[in-house]
Motif scaffolding. Structure first.
Motif, mmCIF file in Angstrom:
data_model
loop_
_atom_site.group_PDB
_atom_site.id
_atom_site.type_symbol
_atom_site.label_atom_id
_atom_site.label_comp_id
_atom_site.label_asym_id
_atom_site.label_seq_id
_atom_site.Cartn_x
_atom_site.Cartn_y
_atom_site.Cartn_z
ATOM 1 N N GLY A 217 108.319 42.741 25.170
ATOM 2 C CA GLY A 217 107.857 42.651 23.792
ATOM 3 C C GLY A 217 106.686 41.703 23.629
ATOM 4 N N THR A 218 106.730 40.571 24.310
ATOM 5 C CA THR A 218 105.627 39.613 24.235
ATOM 6 C C THR A 218 104.340 40.228 24.775
ATOM 7 O OG1 THR A 218 107.173 37.761 24.473
ATOM 8 C CG2 THR A 218 104.849 37.315 24.918
ATOM 9 N N ALA A 219 104.447 40.957 25.875
ATOM 10 C CA ALA A 219 103.259 41.595 26.446
ATOM 11 C C ALA A 219 102.700 42.664 25.514
ATOM 12 C CB ALA A 219 103.607 42.207 27.803
ATOM 13 N N LEU A 220 103.579 43.478 24.939
ATOM 14 C CA LEU A 220 103.121 44.522 24.019
ATOM 15 C C LEU A 220 102.483 43.907 22.782
ATOM 16 C CD1 LEU A 220 102.916 47.464 23.135
ATOM 17 C CD2 LEU A 220 105.272 47.321 22.297
ATOM 18 N N GLY A 221 103.096 42.859 22.250
ATOM 19 C CA GLY A 221 102.522 42.194 21.090
ATOM 20 C C GLY A 221 101.158 41.589 21.386
ATOM 21 N N ALA A 222 101.002 41.024 22.580
ATOM 22 C CA ALA A 222 99.711 40.437 22.949
ATOM 23 C C ALA A 222 98.620 41.504 23.017
ATOM 24 C CB ALA A 222 99.842 39.718 24.291
ATOM 25 N N LEU A 223 98.928 42.638 23.610
ATOM 26 C CA LEU A 223 97.924 43.692 23.771
ATOM 27 C C LEU A 223 97.526 44.338 22.448
ATOM 28 C CD1 LEU A 223 99.108 45.517 27.015
ATOM 29 C CD2 LEU A 223 97.077 44.091 26.721
ATOM 30 N N THR A 224 98.349 44.174 21.419
ATOM 31 C CA THR A 224 98.033 44.778 20.116
ATOM 32 C C THR A 224 97.664 43.715 19.079
ATOM 33 O OG1 THR A 224 100.404 44.764 19.539
ATOM 34 C CG2 THR A 224 99.508 46.777 20.514
ATOM 35 N N SER A 225 97.402 42.495 19.511
ATOM 36 C CA SER A 225 97.075 41.411 18.585
ATOM 37 C C SER A 225 95.612 41.493 18.150
ATOM 38 C CB SER A 225 97.359 40.055 19.233
ATOM 39 O OG SER A 225 96.572 39.872 20.393
ATOM 40 N N ALA B 24 103.703 41.631 33.800
ATOM 41 C CA ALA B 24 102.651 40.874 34.476
ATOM 42 C C ALA B 24 101.316 41.606 34.405
ATOM 43 C CB ALA B 24 103.045 40.622 35.925
ATOM 44 N N ALA B 25 101.338 42.922 34.632
ATOM 45 C CA ALA B 25 100.095 43.697 34.574
ATOM 46 C C ALA B 25 99.507 43.676 33.166
ATOM 47 C CB ALA B 25 100.371 45.139 35.011
ATOM 48 N N SER B 26 100.358 43.777 32.162
ATOM 49 C CA SER B 26 99.883 43.776 30.780
ATOM 50 C C SER B 26 99.303 42.428 30.391
ATOM 51 C CB SER B 26 101.036 44.142 29.833
ATOM 52 O OG SER B 26 101.535 45.432 30.113
ATOM 53 N N LEU B 27 99.945 41.345 30.815
ATOM 54 C CA LEU B 27 99.438 40.010 30.478
ATOM 55 C C LEU B 27 98.146 39.700 31.222
ATOM 56 C CD1 LEU B 27 102.748 37.946 30.258
ATOM 57 C CD2 LEU B 27 101.372 38.914 28.406
ATOM 58 N N LEU B 28 98.019 40.208 32.439
ATOM 59 C CA LEU B 28 96.754 40.042 33.149
ATOM 60 C C LEU B 28 95.628 40.783 32.430
ATOM 61 C CD1 LEU B 28 97.852 40.356 36.895
ATOM 62 C CD2 LEU B 28 96.918 38.323 35.766
ATOM 63 N N LEU B 29 95.936 41.991 31.940
ATOM 64 C CA LEU B 29 94.944 42.744 31.175
ATOM 65 C C LEU B 29 94.582 42.003 29.891
ATOM 66 C CD1 LEU B 29 93.266 45.267 30.615
ATOM 67 C CD2 LEU B 29 95.323 46.334 29.647
ATOM 68 N N TYR B 30 95.594 41.468 29.218
ATOM 69 C CA TYR B 30 95.335 40.706 27.989
ATOM 70 C C TYR B 30 94.440 39.502 28.275
ATOM 71 C CZ TYR B 30 96.237 37.419 24.170
ATOM 72 O OH TYR B 30 96.099 36.512 23.144
ATOM 73 N N THR B 31 94.742 38.777 29.332
ATOM 74 C CA THR B 31 93.942 37.606 29.687
ATOM 75 C C THR B 31 92.505 38.001 29.988
ATOM 76 O OG1 THR B 31 95.902 36.519 30.598
ATOM 77 C CG2 THR B 31 93.753 35.663 31.281
ATOM 78 N N ARG B 32 92.339 39.102 30.702
ATOM 79 C CA ARG B 32 90.991 39.581 31.022
ATOM 80 C C ARG B 32 90.229 39.963 29.758
ATOM 81 N NH1 ARG B 32 86.528 39.233 34.009
ATOM 82 N NH2 ARG B 32 85.445 41.230 34.192
ATOM 83 N N LEU B 33 90.890 40.677 28.849
ATOM 84 C CA LEU B 33 90.233 41.091 27.620
ATOM 85 C C LEU B 33 89.883 39.902 26.734
ATOM 86 C CD1 LEU B 33 92.369 44.260 26.736
ATOM 87 C CD2 LEU B 33 90.022 44.210 27.619
ATOM 88 N N ARG B 34 90.746 38.878 26.724
ATOM 89 C CA ARG B 34 90.462 37.688 25.938
ATOM 90 C C ARG B 34 89.243 36.943 26.473
ATOM 91 N NH1 ARG B 34 93.680 34.767 22.784
ATOM 92 N NH2 ARG B 34 91.674 33.699 22.503
ATOM 93 N N ARG B 35 89.061 36.947 27.762
ATOM 94 C CA ARG B 35 87.889 36.284 28.332
ATOM 95 C C ARG B 35 86.608 37.033 27.956
ATOM 96 N NH1 ARG B 35 89.794 34.470 34.457
ATOM 97 N NH2 ARG B 35 91.266 32.834 33.764
#
Length: 223
Positions: free
Chosen positions: A137-145, A209-220
């Motif tokens: 849920g945390t990963a999904l929420g991050a990717l849609t924030s 882990a894959a979703s959070l890595l994608l989120y981190t990359r997109l945030r950068r």
């Protein structure tokens, strides 16, 4: 980092965004446990709760990460010294909120929801499943924030659509590549969760882990 996490949690609480997923949490728990789970059915109830509450966990994480406007996020990044620290603090704050919600979801039925206390092994499995739900849920929420999807309407549709996609994919042979929500529900109801808990956990944590890595990359790319 700790001070930034506290700042984000405080801002989230002051914004009253927390009320929305909290109401959703208690509404879903009321539906789950409006009738007491009979003896021996505690683990299936926990499995269903962990799978369905992924939507609430995603909602809470998205709300927390949406709290700060873009200008404030840039100030936080500057104060943190590195952009990665601000991103990590946001994720830790979202995880903290969701762990609190998961504790309520696990603890409340022990007070009212089960006709009998679950066996220690079932309780431990229930805690583990809710932990998996929190991570997904945390990963999904991050990717849609908001930092990823600026439009609130698109963001909410992506969150709901993403959760439905996870449910549907988990019904297919490719479900082991995503979050196997339905498999863990079925296994718990069949009394076979112990046999699949390890691969289910591995698949969920890999997707997270894959979703959070994608989120981190997109945030950068788009702070």
């Amino acid at each position: 980092m700790i001070h930034l996490v506290r700042f984000k949690l405080s801002a989230y609480a002051r914004s009253h965004r927390l009320f929305q997923p909290t109401i959703g949490l208690f509404a879903m728990l009321f539906v789950f446990y409006s009738t007491l789970a009979p003896p021996g059915k505690e683990l299936p109830a926990y499995a269903d709760s962990a799978g369905l509450l992924i939507l609430v966990f995603a909602w809470a994480a998205r709300g927390l990460l949406d709290t700060e406007p873009p200008t404030q996020r840039l100030i936080s990044m500057t104060a943190a010294g590195r952009p990665g620290r601000e991103v990590g603090a946001g994720l830790l704050a979202a995880l903290t909120v969701n762990l609190g919600m998961a504790a309520i979801a696990v603890g409340l039925p022990l007070l009212h929801g089960f006709a009998a206390m679950p066996a220690p092994a079932d309780l431990a499995s229930g805690v583990a499943l809710h932990g998996l739900g929190v991570s997904a849920g945390t990963a999904l929420g991050a990717l849609t924030s908001r930092p990823i999807l600026a439009s609130p309407a698109v963001s909410m549709l992506a969150l709901l659509g993403g959760y439905l996609a996870l449910l549907l994919i988990s019904l297919t042979p490719a479900g082991h590549l995503a979050v196997p929500i339905m498999p863990w529900m079925r296994a718990a109801n069949a009394g076979l969760l112990g046999e699949v808990l390890l691969p289910v956990s591995a698949a969920t944590l890999f997707w997270t882990a894959a979703s959070l890595l994608l989120y981190t990359r997109l945030r950068r790319l788009n702070p």
